[in-house]
Write an enzyme that holds these catalytic residues in place. Structure first.
Site, PDB file in Angstrom:
ATOM      1  N   HIS A   1       0.842  -1.203   0.000  1.00  0.00           N
ATOM      2  CA  HIS A   1       0.000   0.000   0.000  1.00  0.00           C
ATOM      3  C   HIS A   1       0.868   1.240   0.000  1.00  0.00           C
ATOM      4  O   HIS A   1       2.016   1.214   0.424  1.00  0.00           O
ATOM      5  CB  HIS A   1      -0.904   0.002   1.229  1.00  0.00           C
ATOM      6  CG  HIS A   1      -0.113  -0.036   2.496  1.00  0.00           C
ATOM      7  ND1 HIS A   1       0.363  -1.215   3.010  1.00  0.00           N
ATOM      8  CD2 HIS A   1       0.337   0.927   3.311  1.00  0.00           C
ATOM      9  CE1 HIS A   1       1.057  -0.960   4.109  1.00  0.00           C
ATOM     10  NE2 HIS A   1       1.070   0.330   4.311  1.00  0.00           N
ATOM     11  N   THR A   2       0.253   2.330  -0.452  1.00  0.00           N
ATOM     12  CA  THR A   2       0.971   3.602  -0.402  1.00  0.00           C
ATOM     13  C   THR A   2      -0.038   4.733  -0.529  1.00  0.00           C
ATOM     14  O   THR A   2      -1.209   4.504  -0.834  1.00  0.00           O
ATOM     15  CB  THR A   2       2.036   3.687  -1.516  1.00  0.00           C
ATOM     16  OG1 THR A   2       2.857   4.828  -1.283  1.00  0.00           O
ATOM     17  CG2 THR A   2       1.398   3.804  -2.897  1.00  0.00           C
TER      18      THR A   2
END
Lengths: 456, 167
Positions: free
Chosen positions: B80-81
């Site tokens: 994720h980011t």
């Protein structure tokens, strides 16, 4: 284990006390009769008076049967010689406190290993490392390092706009599962809460977080919408720690100012730190602090060798700036008082030294105890013995005391934040957070009596 | 079937932020062979929803993985980011029943890779999405069902069912 402690100062005395309580056979050596008498009255330890660098005195202290020698006199040189002699007399583990980095740094002519010293304890380095980490992860207070450096405990204050505000503990556990962290407790007003699933974090709370040393950077944005930055650092006192810290951080922050009252010491620091602003003046003088740009200060570190001056300058700095404050305090009795005065970081070199030495002694047994929330909560780090009831079932079925939390399991050197399906194996290291009333239950679960047995 | 579905409000359900064109089921094991493949394909699937080049997402995901693998054990990874430009939370899913190495915390190969991007300023919402995905995939039968899905539509409908069952 038979342990010879050399030096009956504050550190030697606390070590003798702690280690004898834990079931080790302790002898303590010092030249000062009155110090030994005080210890002898309080503890069941063998007190030997004399010069510990001489083999005859060490033999009287039972060195030939000792598995470990800990040298913590005030003199580096004596500690090193004791370590060398002990090594030659066949002692398996030698630990020496050495404060002058010239002895063990790159310029040292003999390595400590060559001298026969297994472990050098240098409290300044520990303190500087912790301060550097605090600066590298702004908005947190680095409180302790566990599991040989794999885990750290950080303290955070929750602001109104914190992304974590309003999240339930169940949600935070899931996120922590991905980012390798765990919220250990919520401090709300005077209350310490061991959080359960539905509890939420609220603005104004402060929390302690256990996380992997590798992922501290991931935790900050969860707590702070805009992580505070540390641009300006003022250091009061060109003590060894003060100068080492200035040296370690001058390339990491925008501006470091060192304040030192002694002209000669200020000049020497300025020479060593070339380029860093060193002011000659009292860190307790508001004019000097203003000249050091106190109004822009993000972190104020009072690191002189004088406790009173450190306390005064920090109180002054806190009154006139928004800086986070750290103070070096040598008197252990002052520590709890200072946290209650709003000082975020209180550094006691003696407690740090004792903690670090205990960690080495206990390696593979009970590992460390860290006190949080002014001693109202503890973090225990312990190795799980073979017969521990904790290894019998999955965590879900384990009856864990109510006011305690299993923070992490280190299995084969890999740290994991546990869930209900996790199982503790003998030989694992676990980190447990507990309020005092939960500690007997934890001891039972991990059968404390067995912790202290040295394997044969 | 909705396409490029991007939620800007707090998502109540994972299907609000996931779409069939952002689900890949690699039954044969011929498309996704390793972690790099997985991150590259996730980035490609997420790029239109995030409003950036796939390479930008791939770099960020790779940087995050370098700190510590998001392989959280039991065959699950949640890369994720967050991005300045992203209009809302968006997720993409890779199911690779053959398993790929992912440096997961338990050392096991990963079969379910759930990627998430969100706007940088909506961190609270991003955190809730991550928590929900982690919670959903904690369930053994839910994981088994996904691994046995043969098409994106089947995987998506499984997630819809499981997500709806979460409290």
């Amino acid at each position: 284990m038979n342990i010879v402690v050399v030096g009956a100062g504050v550190v030697g005395q606390s070590l003798a006390e702690q280690l004898s309580v834990e079931g080790h056979r302790i002898s303590i050596v010092d030249r000062d009769r009155s110090k030994l008498r005080a210890i002898g009255e309080k503890l069941d330890v063998l007190c030997v008076r004399g010069n510990a660098s001489t083999p005859s005195v060490l033999k009287r202290a039972g060195i030939e049967k000792a598995q470990m020698v800990i040298a913590v006199t005030d003199l580096d040189e004596v500690n090193m010689v004791v370590g060398m002699v002990a090594d030659r007399l066949g002692v398996e583990h030698t630990i020496a406190r050495v404060r002058n980095p010239e002895y063990f740094g790159e310029s040292a002519t003999l390595s400590m290993r060559q001298m026969g010293i297994d472990q050098v304890i240098d409290p300044a380095r520990t303190i500087v490392d912790a301060m550097v980490r605090t600066i590298e992860t702004p908005g947190t207070y680095h409180l302790a390092t566990l599991a040989g450096g794999q885990m750290v405990i950080l303290g955070f204050n929750i602001a109104k706009d914190s992304p974590a505000a309003g999240l339930t503990m169940a949600e935070l556990r899931e996120i922590g599962n991905i980012e390798s962290f765990l919220v250990l407790d919520i401090n709300r007003g005077d209350q310490v809460i061991v959080p359960r699933g539905p509890d939420t974090i609220e603005p104004g709370d402060s929390v302690h977080v256990l996380c992997s040393a590798k992922t501290t950077k991931l935790v900050t944005p969860i707590i702070h919408a805009q992580p505070p930055v540390v641009n300006v650092v003022i250091i009061g006192g060109a003590s060894r720690i003060g100068v080492q810290l200035a040296e370690a951080i001058r390339d990491r922050v925008e501006r470091v100012v060192l304040i030192e009252p002694d002209p000669a010491a200020a000049e020497e620091a300025a020479e060593r730190l070339g380029g860093t602003l060193v002011l000659n003046g009292e860190p307790t003088d508001l004019d000097v602090l203003e000249e050091a740009s106190l109004d822009k200060c993000d972190l104020f570190c009072a690191l002189s060798d004088n406790d009173q001056s450190n306390i005064m300058s920090v109180l002054l700095a806190k009154k006139h700036s928004k800086a986070v404050a750290a103070a070096l305090v040598h008197q252990p009795e002052y520590v709890p008082v200072l946290s209650s005065l709003g000082m975020e970081i209180v550094i006691n070199p003696r407690l740090i030294t004792v903690g670090e030495i205990l960690m080495h002694v206990r390696r593979g047994h009970v590992q460390s105890v860290t006190r949080l929330a002014q001693g109202r909560a503890e973090i225990l780090e312990l190795e799980v013995p073979d017969a521990s009831p904790a290894t019998r079932t999955k965590l879900r079925e384990l009856r864990f005391p109510e006011h305690a939390l299993l923070g992490a399991i280190v299995h084969d050197g890999v740290m994991r934040i546990p869930d209900g399906d996790s199982k503790i194996e003998p030989g694992d290291t676990v980190v447990v957070f507990a309020l005092p009333d939960a500690i007997p239950g934890i001891e039972k679960l991990f059968s404390r009596r067995r912790w202290f047995q040295w394997p044969t | 079937m909705p396409t490029a579905n991007v939620s800007t409000e707090a998502p109540m359900r994972l299907t609000d932020i996931l779409a069939a064109d952002r689900v890949l089921v690699d039954v044969e094991g011929s498309i996704v062979r390793n972690k790099n493949d997985a991150l590259r394909i996730l980035s490609r699937m997420l790029a239109p929803a995030a409003g950036v080049e796939a390479a930008t997402i791939e770099t960020l995901l790779t940087e995050r993985e370098a700190l510590q693998s998001t392989g959280i054990g039991d065959g699950v990874a949640i890369p994720h980011t967050s991005l300045e430009a992203a209009p809302g939370q968006a997720a993409a899913l890779i199911v690779c029943p053959h398993g790929i190495p992912f440096d997961a915390i338990d050392g096991k190969d990963v079969t379910i890779v759930f990627g998430v991007v969100g706007p940088r300023k909506a961190t609270g919402e991003h955190l809730r999405v991550l928590a929900r995905i982690s919670r959903l995939l904690r369930d053994g039968p839910a994981r088994q069902g996904l691994i046995r899905a043969l098409t994106p539509a089947a995987a998506l409908s499984l997630i819809e069912g499981q997500d709806g069952a979460l409290r």
